[in-house]
Every structure is written in structure tokens, then in C-alpha cells.
Design an enzyme around this catalytic site. Structure first.
Site, short mmCIF file in Angstrom:
data_model
loop_
_atom_site.label_atom_id
_atom_site.label_comp_id
_atom_site.label_asym_id
_atom_site.label_seq_id
_atom_site.Cartn_x
_atom_site.Cartn_y
_atom_site.Cartn_z
CD1 TRP A 99 -50.13 -12.05 -84.69
CD2 TRP A 99 -49.71 -10.98 -86.60
NE1 TRP A 99 -51.20 -11.22 -84.95
CE2 TRP A 99 -50.97 -10.55 -86.11
CE3 TRP A 99 -49.23 -10.44 -87.80
CZ2 TRP A 99 -51.75 -9.61 -86.78
CZ3 TRP A 99 -50.02 -9.51 -88.47
CH2 TRP A 99 -51.26 -9.10 -87.96
CD GLU A 133 -59.50 -6.61 -83.22
OE1 GLU A 133 -58.38 -6.25 -82.80
OE2 GLU A 133 -60.39 -7.05 -82.48
CE1 TYR A 154 -59.28 -10.38 -83.71
CE2 TYR A 154 -57.86 -9.81 -85.55
CZ TYR A 154 -58.24 -9.64 -84.23
OH TYR A 154 -57.56 -8.73 -83.45
CD GLU A 199 -54.21 -5.86 -82.15
OE1 GLU A 199 -55.21 -6.36 -81.60
OE2 GLU A 199 -53.07 -5.89 -81.66
CG ASP A 203 -62.15 -9.17 -80.81
OD1 ASP A 203 -61.80 -10.26 -80.32
OD2 ASP A 203 -61.80 -8.08 -80.33
#
Length: 520
Positions: A485, A89, A81, A36, A83
Site C-alpha cells: 500500500w 480476497e 490475495y 476488503e 487469505d
């Protein structure tokens, strides 16, 4: 050093047991990897201040238009997205080997660069007033894959490793942290500071060794229990200490060597026997982290151990590979380089006892390559020959460049070095790193065609393949959908849902088939 005995097929004989008195079954050393990366943003040449949050929102306009949200999943199975703190991110799709994770990470760079390019075009078109024409020519959007900005804010690159649930978090803290802290000798991204130069970008910002928080505190390892898999079988190890790397080798290497260390820790936890790493528990991880970061020789700083080695028995039974032959001092300290040599020696012994099972978890030839690269980088640092690794280690690459500039132009101002440092990490408008890559000054592991493929396609051997196909089909059908996920959800034209709990599972379940059929 504690050890485990192995059978010829890689299974392990030993004595650890759970609460029921049973040793957990050996399931191999397969792993899921993920990264990430939070990016920093800024604008220059606009003729007026432009808020970073406004730039980030403008970058995400195409995402909001498509998904009605700044949080979405892409056709390659990744998550994109906005963050906290207006940091774009990118979280890679699940990969089963370090190279696959690297390719997905590089795809993320391309996603961010293209969003920045569109935002830059829009901002130039929207510029006006007395400086309008100048702004159209000079305005640039910058997207930084680094970990600190000029205002003193820090943002992260988080590594994710799927780990067996029976590994205690205390073992992770005591046995993995010394490795992660000293691993930065070859994975640090380097940073120009007011006081000079440091090996890492994050050392000055990390508050705790382990914690379940990431916003109010900055731990080196996050312990929040979000496995994104069967919670009875796995935990997701969330490593925060690492830097954001531009070097492809460094990204690949940090994932690869950490995997090997985790294999040893997992098997020792399964059997209830010492891993050998427990001897290197640090007295003060934060102090050690900062000391490693500031020691550009990589051989001078002494790290305090929680329990000084006594130089006898198992403690002495590891070849440290040191230059001076004195791995530990009388004061109970050890160098970062010595710790790395010790971990490498333990890992090599473990692999010798579990060769078949270890090689089965990685593509052919990769295990040998990891060990060779690990030896090579440590030997170069031991010999004081930093230039030998400047084509693969970010901080060494920067220092070689800075020293060349000093030699050619005299003493270069610190402000200029700081500008070059930021340009190196600018994946949208920077030129320095790309120039070094083209000239072969930095190693390239994945070519442009491979990265372009990773931008479009998810890894074929994890559940990311199911997520990617679902997102692509839903977008093509103009359907309303959401996913995360472990779950895929179709909300219109009809409601259907599929759970994808197994991160290793790439074959569709019956629910997945019905979900996809609804999109035909």
C-alpha cells in the site's frame, strides 16, 4: 446534545487541546475509503467431493504464474490475495468518495468471477472416469460474496476509513458502535438460518466490540494500528461488523453514512467537545447486535443503553422521528430505529454548521443525496413498509422474494430458501441477483461500462493511480517487482524503490518518476 460553533467559512471555533495545549488545525473532512471482501468457494456437479482449498488454488493459478505468489496488486491499484482458510480476497484501491469505492468493489466481483470461470473450465477439462462427460457438463464453481457457509464458518467484509490520529479509540467504541450496529437495519445482507431469517449475516459470529485480533477473535471494530499512511497524522479504522452486500445501494450507503458520522466524531475530538453520540453508548454491544439482527419489524427490539437517557436537556433535544413518540423507555432502553433517527438529527445539525467544509469533501450534490436516502429508508421502516426499500436493501429484497414464493407455491421448504439465499450471493454461477438487477427489482448505481473501467483503471485522485501505473508498466516490461500500500519496488532489471505514504497524493514524487523511467 453537545455542539460546536462554526465560522462562515466552515472553520470551527472551540476549545479542545492536545498535550501541548494546542487545538489541532482544521484540515477539512476529506477521507479515504476502502473495502476488503473475503469470498467463499465451492464446487458442485463434479461427481466427487472437491476441496474448497484446491478450488481456490486453481483459481489463483494465473496469479501465481504471473506473480509467483498468491498475493499481488493489479493495474487498477487493488490487492488480490488468498487469505487464511483458502478464502480469495480482494481489497479495493483507495477511493476518495463512496461511489468510487463501490465501483472498485464491483470490479473485484468481476475479477473473482473471471478467475472462477477459468478454474471451472480447467476442472471440467480435467474431469474423467465413469462420470467424466457428466462432470464436464454439470461441474460448476461457485464464489460467494456473503459471510457464512453451511458448515458454520464466517468470513468478512471489512470497511476501511482513514481517520485523524487525534480521535481516541475509546470514542470510536462508545460513539461509533451504536451507529454501526443499528445501521444494519438498511445495510444487512440477510441470512436464512435454521431458526428462520435474520437481518444480518455476521451477528451470530462476532465475539467482541473492539480488539486488535481478527483470527482468534471476531471484533466489530479492529484496533490493530496499521494506518498505511503517516502514523503521526492518521489511523485506519478497520470496521468488521458489516455484511458483504450485493446491493450496490447498500454498499454505497454504508460507506456514505459512516463517513458523515465520522466527521462529527473527528471534529468533536479535535475540539474536545461532546459529539452528542456519547448518549447512545450501549450497555452490551454484542447483545444489541444480535437483537437488531433478529427483529424483522425493525421497531420491536429494545437495546439497553449504558447510561439511560433522562428525557431532559440535551438528551431530549433531538427529534427521534419515531412512530410512537416514545424514543426511550422507562427501563433505559431504545430501539435501533430511534438510535438511527438520533444520529441522523445530530449529523444534520452538524452539516448545517459546517456546510461548506462538508460539501467540499464529496462530489457535488452527494451530501444532499445521502441525507435524502437516509431519511427515506428510516421513514419506510418506521411506517412498517418494508417493500418500499426492497429494491435497495438486501435483506428486504430477499424477504420480498421469499414471501412471493410462499404466496404462489405454498410453504417453501427452508432448505430451498437457503439455496436461493446462497444463489443470491454467488457472483460466479448464481442467477438470482443478476435476474433481479436486469428486471429493475434491485437498484443499479454503476453500469457495466463504469465497472469495466474500474477493472482496468485505478481511481485517478489517490495514490492508487501511482500504484496502478507502476504495476501496468512493470508487467508490460516483463520486470520483476513488488509493491504494497505504501511502497513500490523494482527488483530487476535494476533495483529502485519509491515510498507513497500520502494516500491522497496522486502526483508522482521524484522517486516515482525515477522508478517509472527505469521501466521505459
Amino acid at each position: 446534545m453537545g455542539g460546536v460553533a462554526a465560522t462562515t467559512d466552515g472553520a470551527v471555533l472551540g476549545g479542545g487541546a492536545d498535550a501541548t495545549g494546542c487545538v489541532p488545525a482544521f484540515e477539512g473532512f476529506d477521507r479515504i475509503f476502502g473495502l476488503e471482501t473475503e469470498y467463499g468457494v465451492s464446487v458442485t456437479g463434479a461427481g466427487r467431493p472437491v476441496d474448497a482449498g484446491d478450488v481456490a488454488m486453481r483459481m489463483f493459478r494465473p496469479i501465481v504464474s504471473r506473480s509467483r505468489s498468491t498475493n499481488t496488486y493489479l493495474t487498477n491499484g487493488s490487492r488480490l490475495y488468498l487469505d487464511v482458510g483458502s478464502h480469495p480476497e480482494y481489497a479495493t484501491a483507495e477511493a476518495r468518495d463512496p461511489m468510487g469505492a463501490l465501483e472498485q468493489d464491483l470490479a473485484g466481483e468481476q475479477v473473482m468471477a473471471r478467475l472462477a470461470s477459468q478454474a471451472q473450465h480447467d476442472l471440467r477439462e480435467a474431469s474423467g472416469g465413469a462420470n467424466g462427460e457428466t462432470s464436464r457438463e454439470t461441474l460448476a464453481v461457485h464464489v460467494y460474496k456473503n459471510n457464512a457457509d453451511s458448515a458454520g464458518h464466517s468470513f468478512g467484509c471489512h470497511e476501511n476509513y482513514l481517520v485523524r490520529r487525534y480521535v481516541p479509540l475509546e470514542q470510536v467504541e462508545h460513539e461509533l458502535l451504536p451507529f454501526l450496529i443499528t445501521r444494519q437495519l438498511y445495510t444487512g445482507a440477510g441470512r436464512v438460518t435454521d431458526d428462520g431469517f435474520e437481518i444480518t449475516q455476521r451477528a451470530d459470529f462476532l465475539d467482541e466490540a473492539v480488539s486488535s485480533a481478527t483470527t482468534r477473535a471476531r471484533p466489530m471494530v479492529n484496533t490493530r494500528d496499521e494506518p498505511h499512511a503517516d502514523p503521526d497524522a492518521y489511523r485506519r479504522l478497520h470496521v468488521i461488523i458489516g455484511d458483504s452486500n450485493r446491493s450496490q445501494w447498500a454498499t454505497w450507503m454504508k460507506l456514505a453514512v459512516t463517513h458523515l458520522v465520522l466527521c462529527v466524531i473527528e471534529e468533536s475530538a479535535r475540539l474536545g467537545v461532546p459529539s452528542g453520540f456519547d448518549a447512545f453508548t450501549l450497555a452490551d454491544p454484542g447483545e444489541a447486535n444480535r437483537a437488531v439482527s433478529r427483529d424483522l419489524t425493525c421497531r420491536t427490539a429494545r437495546l439497553r443503553l449504558a447510561h439511560p437517557l433522562d428525557g431532559s436537556g440535551d438528551d431530549a433535544d433531538v427529534d427521534g422521528g419515531t412512530a410512537d413518540g416514545a424514543a426511550t423507555g422507562d427501563d433505559g432502553t431504545i430501539t435501533a430505529l430511534d438510535i438511527q433517527y438520533r444520529y441522523l438529527a445530530i449529523v444534520e445539525r452538524f452539516i448545517a454548521d459546517h456546510d461548506a467544509a462538508m460539501r467540499a469533501a464529496l462530489p457535488d450534490g452527494v451530501l444532499t443525496r445521502i441525507l435524502d436516502e437516509w431519511h427515506a429508508v428510516l421513514d419506510a421502516l418506521r411506517d412498517g413498509e418494508r417493500d418500499r426499500i426492497a429494491d435497495r436493501v438486501d435483506w428486504a429484497a430477499k424477504l420480498r422474494l421469499f414471501e412471493a414464493l410462499h404466496a404462489r407455491a405454498g410453504r417453501v421448504p427452508q432448505t430451498r430458501l437457503a439455496q436461493l439465499d446462497m444463489d443470491y450471493h454467488d457472483i460466479a454461477s448464481g442467477t438470482l441477483y443478476e435476474s433481479m438487477l436486469r428486471r429493475g427489482a434491485i437498484r443499479r448505481l454503476a453500469d457495466d461500462a463504469t465497472v469495466e473501467c474500474a477493472l482496468r483503471e485505478p481511481p485517478a485522485d489517490t495514490r492508487a493511480a501511482l500504484r496502478g501505473r507502476f504495476v501496468a508498466a512493470a508487467l508490460a516490461a516483463g520486470a520483476k517487482f513488488s509493491c504494497d500500500w505504501t511502497r513500490l519496488t523494482l527488483t530487476s532489471p535494476e533495483h529502485r524503490e519509491a515510498v507513497i505514504l500520502d494516500p491522497f497524493g496522486s502526483e508522482p514524487t521524484d522517486d516515482c518518476r525515477r522508478l517509472m523511467a527505469a521501466l521505459d
